[in-house]
Design a protein around this motif. Structure first.
Motif, PDB file in Angstrom:
ATOM      1  N   THR A  90       0.417  -1.251   0.108  1.00  0.00           N
ATOM      2  CA  THR A  90      -0.108   0.019  -0.018  1.00  0.00           C
ATOM      3  C   THR A  90       1.055   1.332   0.321  1.00  0.00           C
ATOM      4  O   THR A  90       2.057   1.460   0.030  1.00  0.00           O
ATOM      5  CB  THR A  90      -1.080  -0.051   0.795  1.00  0.00           C
ATOM      6  N   GLY A  91       0.043   3.022  -0.101  1.00  0.00           N
ATOM      7  CA  GLY A  91       1.348   3.839   0.003  1.00  0.00           C
ATOM      8  C   GLY A  91       0.197   4.820   1.155  1.00  0.00           C
ATOM      9  O   GLY A  91      -0.684   4.691   1.787  1.00  0.00           O
ATOM     10  N   ASP A  92       1.498   5.951   1.479  1.00  0.00           N
ATOM     11  CA  ASP A  92       1.167   6.439   2.556  1.00  0.00           C
ATOM     12  C   ASP A  92      -0.001   7.521   1.946  1.00  0.00           C
ATOM     13  O   ASP A  92      -0.350   8.311   2.963  1.00  0.00           O
ATOM     14  CB  ASP A  92       2.483   7.667   2.715  1.00  0.00           C
ATOM     15  N   THR A  93      -0.264   7.741   0.887  1.00  0.00           N
ATOM     16  CA  THR A  93      -1.636   8.582   0.136  1.00  0.00           C
ATOM     17  C   THR A  93      -1.026  10.040   0.119  1.00  0.00           C
ATOM     18  O   THR A  93      -1.714  10.764   0.811  1.00  0.00           O
ATOM     19  CB  THR A  93      -2.914   7.734   0.644  1.00  0.00           C
ATOM     20  N   GLY A  94       0.441  10.256   0.589  1.00  0.00           N
ATOM     21  CA  GLY A  94       0.678  11.701   0.476  1.00  0.00           C
ATOM     22  C   GLY A  94       1.362  11.685   1.656  1.00  0.00           C
ATOM     23  O   GLY A  94       1.219  12.652   2.411  1.00  0.00           O
ATOM     24  N   ASP A  95       0.340  11.014   3.402  1.00  0.00           N
ATOM     25  CA  ASP A  95       1.146  11.532   4.661  1.00  0.00           C
ATOM     26  C   ASP A  95       1.857  10.286   5.248  1.00  0.00           C
ATOM     27  O   ASP A  95       1.744   9.432   6.134  1.00  0.00           O
ATOM     28  CB  ASP A  95      -0.652  11.150   5.087  1.00  0.00           C
ATOM     29  N   PRO A  96       2.744  10.591   5.624  1.00  0.00           N
ATOM     30  CA  PRO A  96       3.828   9.917   5.742  1.00  0.00           C
ATOM     31  C   PRO A  96       3.435   9.543   7.266  1.00  0.00           C
ATOM     32  O   PRO A  96       3.847   8.585   7.294  1.00  0.00           O
ATOM     33  CB  PRO A  96       5.615  10.874   5.689  1.00  0.00           C
ATOM     34  N   ALA A  97       2.769   9.880   7.827  1.00  0.00           N
ATOM     35  CA  ALA A  97       2.616   9.635   9.237  1.00  0.00           C
ATOM     36  C   ALA A  97       1.753   8.499   9.336  1.00  0.00           C
ATOM     37  O   ALA A  97       1.948   7.563  10.115  1.00  0.00           O
ATOM     38  CB  ALA A  97       1.957  10.905  10.473  1.00  0.00           C
ATOM     39  N   LEU A  98       0.878   8.384   8.627  1.00  0.00           N
ATOM     40  CA  LEU A  98       0.179   6.541   8.197  1.00  0.00           C
ATOM     41  C   LEU A  98       0.821   5.883   7.863  1.00  0.00           C
ATOM     42  O   LEU A  98       1.028   4.400   8.521  1.00  0.00           O
ATOM     43  CB  LEU A  98      -0.961   7.505   7.285  1.00  0.00           C
ATOM     44  N   ALA A  99       2.786   5.661   7.007  1.00  0.00           N
ATOM     45  CA  ALA A  99       3.619   4.748   7.399  1.00  0.00           C
ATOM     46  C   ALA A  99       3.772   3.868   8.596  1.00  0.00           C
ATOM     47  O   ALA A  99       4.158   2.871   8.636  1.00  0.00           O
ATOM     48  CB  ALA A  99       4.294   5.398   6.430  1.00  0.00           C
TER      49      ALA A  99
END
Length: 382
Positions: A198-207
């Motif tokens: 998956t990707g972080d959708t532009g929000d690195p904090a989610l990773a």
């Protein structure tokens, strides 16, 4: 936040001892020597695999892949597609590609017969870089004929499964959806585990957030249930565009970072690929990267690079460290190169991505290529 990392060399040895690529991948392909300097001129042609399926009845002249323009290049097996992103090789030696924006699945033939449209996957939302992304075959594909697909809807990213012509059934839903960095890697491990990048959708904090499915590699069964205590296999990723295996249950990922070099990672259960976590196996400079596909055979790695307009090739030693510098395959020959897969004969299937808004399409783009990799060109002609 940006995650710019310097390329790691011998420092990877301790972290990756025992991880890497001393057995051939499930394709049965075992390169016979080190990489050589690439020959000048056109790359070597490969013949159709023995026992491949009969060619389909030719379709309408507008059928993708039927253009006479491909006749001059023996490595081009299909033309006039639009952003073919998912790519899987079938047991009969043909391949199926999925178009990101249209949701179409097309069967492509190594003898360059016209591509055959199989179906259109419904319910896809193509906003941003979303759409029909990864493809994988069921571990029991010869019996059930099931395809697994990673796709974007208007509200989430999800994994679905279906037979050709059938209605997609949800396997895993609720993966965060964004305008960018939606991930899309799919891989079945040798034990039947389904790995989902998956990707972080532009929000690195989610990773880094253990409660989020974004910026992760997930491990589930064929019904979408976690293989372990929870579905998260590794975290700290930016945009896992592809997953691949070198055999022996080892799992690797391409991670497309928003700034700095892209990464090719060796994954371990519970691992962290964030800025302070486990380092990558190798990195590709930002202006040569855009990593979007990976295939592994023995100690050899093949990475599709959109920005670099090439396939990045590398050899790894027994500790997981690169042997010398990565080399370029097909640089600037076919434009932006995305998905890669090895077939049982050792040929490399590659999709171009020149109609994705970032490339400069030729008259017959997008194309599917089938070509002999450089590591075996002189030793194992097909």
């Amino acid at each position: 936040m940006g995650r710019r990392r310097a390329a790691r060399g011998t420092g990877l040895a301790t972290a990756l001892v025992g991880v890497l690529l001393t057995v051939a991948c499930g394709s049965g392909y075992s390169p016979s020597g080190p990489f050589r300097e690439l020959p000048r001129g056109a790359p070597p042609e490969v013949a159709p695999p023995t026992g491949s399926a009969p060619a389909p009845v030719p379709g309408d002249p507008s059928t993708p892949g039927s253009s006479d323009e491909q006749a001059g290049d023996p490595n081009v097996v299909a033309t006039e597609l639009t952003v073919p992103t998912g790519l899987v090789v079938l047991p009969d030696g043909t391949a199926v590609v999925g178009e990101r924006d249209s949701g179409r699945l097309l069967q492509v033939f190594p003898d360059r017969s016209p591509a055959r449209e199989l179906m259109t996957v419904p319910g896809i939302d193509t906003g941003g870089d979303g759409g029909l992304l990864g493809l994988a075959l069921s571990p029991t594909f010869p019996e059930d004929g099931l395809y697994y697909a990673y796709l974007s809807t208007a509200t989430d990213n999800r994994v679905v499964r279906f037979p050709v012509g059938g209605t997609p059934n949800p396997v895993l839903t609720g993966i965060p959806r964004g305008e960018v960095r939606n991930g899309g890697g799919l891989l079945f491990g040798s034990d039947g585990t389904l790995y989902v990048g998956t990707g972080d959708t532009g929000d690195p904090a989610l990773a880094a957030d253990p409660a989020s499915l974004a910026g992760k590699v997930l491990a589930v069964d064929v019904f979408g249930q976690p293989v372990g205590a929870d579905p998260v296999f590794s975290r700290g990723h930016s945009d896992v565009t592809a997953l691949c295996s070198g055999g022996d249950e080892r799992v690797f990922a391409t991670d497309n970072l928003p700034t700095g070099p892209d990464e090719f990672d060796a994954l371990v259960a519970g691992g962290d690929q964030g800025p302070d976590g486990t380092g990558p196996v190798l990195t590709v400079p930002e202006d040569e990267a855009g990593l979007a596909g990976c295939a592994v055979s023995g100690p050899y790695v093949f990475l599709g690079a959109l920005t670099g307009r090439k396939v990045v090739t590398a050899e790894l030693d027994g500790t997981g460290a690169p042997v010398g510098d990565p080399a370029d395959f097909l640089p600037d020959r076919y434009g932006r190169l995305r998905s890669v897969a090895l077939d049982p004969t050792g040929a490399l299937w590659i999709t171009t991505s020149n109609k994705d808004g970032a490339g400069t399409p030729e008259a017959d783009d997008d194309r599917v290529l089938r070509v002999l990799p450089p590591s075996s060109a002189a030793d194992s002609p097909l």
